[in-house]
Design a protein around this motif. Structure first.
Motif, PDB file in Angstrom:
ATOM      1  N   UNK A   1      13.361  22.986 -40.709  1.00 53.34           N
ATOM      2  CA  UNK A   1      13.699  23.265 -42.101  1.00 53.34           C
ATOM      3  C   UNK A   1      14.456  22.099 -42.725  1.00 53.34           C
ATOM      4  N   UNK A   2      15.344  21.484 -41.966  1.00 49.28           N
ATOM      5  CA  UNK A   2      16.079  20.317 -42.476  1.00 49.28           C
ATOM      6  C   UNK A   2      15.110  19.178 -42.766  1.00 49.28           C
ATOM      7  N   UNK A   3      14.178  18.954 -41.859  1.00 50.57           N
ATOM      8  CA  UNK A   3      13.199  17.870 -42.050  1.00 50.57           C
ATOM      9  C   UNK A   3      12.372  18.110 -43.313  1.00 50.57           C
ATOM     10  N   UNK A   4      11.893  19.340 -43.513  1.00 55.01           N
ATOM     11  CA  UNK A   4      11.060  19.638 -44.684  1.00 55.01           C
ATOM     12  C   UNK A   4      11.861  19.495 -45.979  1.00 55.01           C
ATOM     13  N   UNK A   5      13.110  19.877 -45.922  1.00 54.38           N
ATOM     14  CA  UNK A   5      13.930  19.776 -47.132  1.00 54.38           C
ATOM     15  C   UNK A   5      14.155  18.324 -47.543  1.00 54.38           C
ATOM     16  N   UNK A   6      14.237  17.443 -46.579  1.00 55.26           N
ATOM     17  CA  UNK A   6      14.517  16.034 -46.878  1.00 55.26           C
ATOM     18  C   UNK A   6      13.244  15.203 -47.057  1.00 55.26           C
ATOM     19  N   UNK A   7      12.100  15.743 -46.659  1.00 52.89           N
ATOM     20  CA  UNK A   7      10.871  14.947 -46.671  1.00 52.89           C
ATOM     21  C   UNK A   7      10.317  14.759 -48.076  1.00 52.89           C
ATOM     22  N   UNK A   8       9.816  13.528 -48.329  1.00 51.54           N
ATOM     23  CA  UNK A   8       9.052  13.226 -49.546  1.00 51.54           C
ATOM     24  C   UNK A   8       7.780  12.502 -49.139  1.00 51.54           C
ATOM     25  N   UNK A   9       6.646  12.806 -49.770  1.00 52.20           N
ATOM     26  CA  UNK A   9       5.383  12.182 -49.377  1.00 52.20           C
ATOM     27  C   UNK A   9       5.416  10.651 -49.428  1.00 52.20           C
ATOM     28  N   UNK A  10       6.299  10.043 -50.244  1.00 52.94           N
ATOM     29  CA  UNK A  10       6.341   8.585 -50.339  1.00 52.94           C
ATOM     30  C   UNK A  10       6.772   7.938 -49.015  1.00 52.94           C
ATOM     31  N   UNK A  11       7.478   8.682 -48.195  1.00 52.42           N
ATOM     32  CA  UNK A  11       7.930   8.131 -46.917  1.00 52.42           C
ATOM     33  C   UNK A  11       6.775   7.870 -45.948  1.00 52.42           C
ATOM     34  N   UNK A  12       5.592   8.424 -46.256  1.00 55.38           N
ATOM     35  CA  UNK A  12       4.445   8.225 -45.355  1.00 55.38           C
ATOM     36  C   UNK A  12       4.018   6.757 -45.322  1.00 55.38           C
ATOM     37  N   UNK A  13       4.359   5.980 -46.377  1.00 60.52           N
ATOM     38  CA  UNK A  13       3.971   4.567 -46.414  1.00 60.52           C
ATOM     39  C   UNK A  13       4.814   3.718 -45.468  1.00 60.52           C
ATOM     40  N   UNK A  14       5.853   4.300 -44.900  1.00 59.94           N
ATOM     41  CA  UNK A  14       6.750   3.564 -44.013  1.00 59.94           C
ATOM     42  C   UNK A  14       6.425   3.874 -42.552  1.00 59.94           C
ATOM     43  N   UNK A  15       6.909   3.006 -41.659  1.00 62.69           N
ATOM     44  CA  UNK A  15       6.775   3.258 -40.223  1.00 62.69           C
ATOM     45  C   UNK A  15       7.639   4.478 -39.863  1.00 62.69           C
ATOM     46  N   UNK A  16       7.208   5.260 -38.863  1.00 66.20           N
ATOM     47  CA  UNK A  16       6.118   5.038 -37.889  1.00 66.20           C
ATOM     48  C   UNK A  16       4.792   5.647 -38.307  1.00 66.20           C
ATOM     49  N   UNK A  17       4.621   6.038 -39.559  1.00 62.54           N
ATOM     50  CA  UNK A  17       3.364   6.635 -40.005  1.00 62.54           C
ATOM     51  C   UNK A  17       2.323   5.549 -40.234  1.00 62.54           C
ATOM     52  N   UNK A  18       1.031   5.935 -40.136  1.00 59.78           N
ATOM     53  CA  UNK A  18      -0.041   4.978 -40.386  1.00 59.78           C
ATOM     54  C   UNK A  18      -1.226   5.705 -41.016  1.00 59.78           C
ATOM     55  N   UNK A  19      -2.088   4.999 -41.741  1.00 58.58           N
ATOM     56  CA  UNK A  19      -3.210   5.641 -42.452  1.00 58.58           C
ATOM     57  C   UNK A  19      -4.178   6.398 -41.547  1.00 58.58           C
ATOM     58  N   UNK A  20      -4.221   6.028 -40.252  1.00 62.56           N
ATOM     59  CA  UNK A  20      -5.144   6.719 -39.342  1.00 62.56           C
ATOM     60  C   UNK A  20      -4.794   8.194 -39.176  1.00 62.56           C
TER      61      UNK A  20
END
Length: 617
Positions: free
Chosen positions: A123-142
């Protein structure tokens, strides 16, 4: 009956801990990545958990909470989903923002009272998450549009596997996401239980929608009755719906290790056994699979199939071959075919292993023809392939088989009834069209006619003098059937043409006249006999021994016919025509006692006949 049998089988597999079989409310799904969180909800890592043992990374099958059945609605899965729901990012979805909000709302509502540290971290993670953070590591387009799960750093189990998560999941199932499920008497279990509005999707049926299809579903007003809608029209409890769809998906799974699934035309055939212990059930399933789908090569399994069929034909019990094989083991066979978003029941048979073995042995007996055109007993798929077009330079395609023929043929094999007459009609049509009278096609003609004659005689009683003569298994020179004799005569006339013209012939009389000769003999055979005199005249000079044999065969065959050729032949006699042609044409490659060719037949004639044999097979 079908749903009850599937539900019982599901309970048995679940009790023995069958690998990959999910309990109520869960299902095996393809998962590609895990998101690792700290106990206070901070992101630690994103790990690729796909299977990399092959050439290409593949998602891992993991038991997770059962996914929602989505059409156009936005519905979130519990503790896992694709990136558009979990993270609000997607390469294809145009409503990723709405899907992500649905994921957050579901978990904020369902986990609000949870005191488990892992669930609170999510719940803490979801509350703080924003989709823009996906452009940063460790996420990748794959990662886009793949399925994700969650895990707490330092722990091996995933969030959905924690006891607290399973408790919440059970509460969600009881409330059906906040909608109270109506109670009614379940048609499967016979008890008042919450009724499933929509049944889980069934996947793995060849030709059906990749997202899955349904056996039971009502989705239009025209299907509503007495105020009942959707699942209320055929009340099946949520537990029973989950059980039968889960075990059916388990049976339909693709893979070389699944020996309970066979594809025959458009029919996906699954089967299972019910025995005193698991070892007997598994032995019965393996034996049934080998009998129904014997290998094309002459392997050890093929030898075992022959041994089983021989023992059954002699009336000997199966346990003599293997103590685990018991004649009384109960077997269930289900054939499914695609029908838009639904599934059709092609056939459904219930019986004992001994009964099905007896019927398959009878099927092998009915199709038996000599010389044998196969090394091993033909599987149903090979039989049906003989009814499709055989184009030069191309392999026959099972997709060309008539779908209704598949179901009718399998019902005859497993039920012991007559083969569909369309099996004979289609085979004869293909012979006339492409001129290919392979041994399998002759065997089909023999099998259909032999079974019809046997079952017809049984129905009318023994001693009925109006019954036609037996369908011959091998060359029968005493047969008085006009169709059979004319087929033999046609084969001899073709042999004379091949012997006289050798490699110079572009098209034999089979290519030009087979269809007319087998349907309207009086219009064709007088012409063929006149032309054959020219061929025999040439053979008397070049291969006198061969000419003597041919003239002897023609005289013997014609003497057994009436004074005139029939104007037409019924479909049964056209089948006998094909059998007679096959027997006579093959007789030159299998010398019978007292009927060998003269010693002065030269080698060139043998070479010509060998090439003809290759064309027939």
């Amino acid at each position: 009956m079908i749903l009850q049998a599937l539900h019982t089988y599901y309970q048995r597999l679940l009790a023995r801990g069958e690998e990959g079989l999910a309990p109520f409310g869960y299902s095996p799904e393809k998962i590609s990545y895990e998101i690792v969180l700290t106990s206070d909800g901070k992101l630690v890592a994103v790990n690729d958990i796909r299977d990399t043992s092959g050439k290409k990374p593949l998602p891992r099958l993991m038991i997770v909470p059962q996914p929602e059945k989505r059409t156009m609605d936005v519905k979130s899965n519990f503790l896992w989903d694709k990136t558009s729901y979990v993270l609000g990012v997607s390469a294809s979805s145009k409503r990723a923002d709405k899907e992500h909000e649905a994921f957050k709302a579901l978990h904020q509502d369902s986990l609000a009272k949870a005191d488990d540290a892992g669930l609170r971290a999510l719940l803490v993670f979801l509350a703080a998450w924003t989709p823009q953070r996906f452009d940063e590591a460790p996420f990748n387009p794959a990662m886009l549009d793949t399925n994700l799960v969650f895990r707490i750093d330092g722990e091996k189990q995933y969030l959905h596997e924690r006891g607290a998560a399973q408790t919440v999941r059970a509460q969600l199932l009881d409330s059906d996401g906040g909608r109270a499920a109506p109670f009614a008497s379940c048609l499967v279990l016979g008890e008042p239980l919450p009724i499933a509005r929509l049944h889980p999707a069934i996947k793995g049926v060849y030709g059906a929608q990749s997202s899955g299809a349904s056996i039971i579903s009502f989705n239009q007003e025209s299907f509503a009755s007495y105020g009942k809608e959707q699942g209320d029209n055929a009340p099946v409890s949520e537990q029973a719906a989950f059980a039968y769809t889960t075990v059916l998906n388990h049976l339909l799974r693709r893979g070389e290790h699944n020996r309970q699934r066979i594809q025959i035309g458009d029919a996906s055939v699954v089967f299972w056994a019910e025995a005193a212990d698991d070892a007997q059930a598994q032995a019965a399933e393996l034996a049934f699979e080998m009998l129904l789908n014997p290998p094309a090569d002459d392997t050890q399994e093929a030898a075992q199939v022959r041994q089983i069929l021989e023992n059954v034909a002699k009336g000997r019990p199966l346990y003599e071959l293997d103590p685990k094989l018991q004649d009384g083991t109960r077997m269930y066979v289900l054939g499914l075919a695609p029908n838009a978003s639904r599934l059709s029941i092609r056939f459904w048979h219930v019986g004992t292993l001994g009964l099905f073995a007896t019927r398959l042995a009878q099927h092998a007996h009915d199709f038996h023809i000599e010389p044998l055109p196969w090394k091993t007993e033909p599987a149903a798929r090979r039989v049906l392939l003989a009814t499709v077009p055989h184009r030069e330079g191309a392999m026959p395609k099972m997709d060309d088989a008539f779908n209704n023929l598949v179901g009718e043929f399998m019902r005859a094999v497993l039920g012991g009834g007559r083969y569909p007459r369309s099996l004979l009609v289609n085979t004869l049509m293909r012979i006339r069209t492409d001129g290919n009278l392979a041994g399998m096609r002759a065997a089909i003609c023999k099998g259909v006619l032999a079974r019809e004659q046997r079952l017809g005689r049984r129905a009318s009683g023994f001693g009925n003098e109006t019954q036609p003569e037996e369908v011959p298994v091998s060359l029968d020179k005493e047969s008085t059937s006009p169709g059979y004799r004319l087929g033999r005569l046609f084969a001899v006339l073709e042999a004379a043409q091949r012997g006289a013209l050798g490699g110079q012939v572009n098209a034999t009389i089979r290519d030009r006249y087979y269809g007319a000769a087998s349907a309207t003999p009086a219009a064709v055979f007088p012409v063929l006999l006149r032309n054959t005199q020219n061929h025999l005249g040439k053979l008397r000079k070049e291969k006198p021994g061969f000419a003597v044999n041919l003239e002897k065969d023609i005289r013997e065959i014609v003497d057994g016919l009436s004074d005139s050729f029939p104007r037409s032949l019924r479909i049964e006699e056209q089948g006998r025509f094909a059998i007679g042609y096959y027997h006579q044409s093959q007789s030159r490659f299998t010398k019978s006692d007292g009927d060998s060719e003269p010693e002065n037949v030269d080698d060139s004639a043998q070479e010509i006949d060998s090439s003809a044999q290759g064309a027939l097979l």
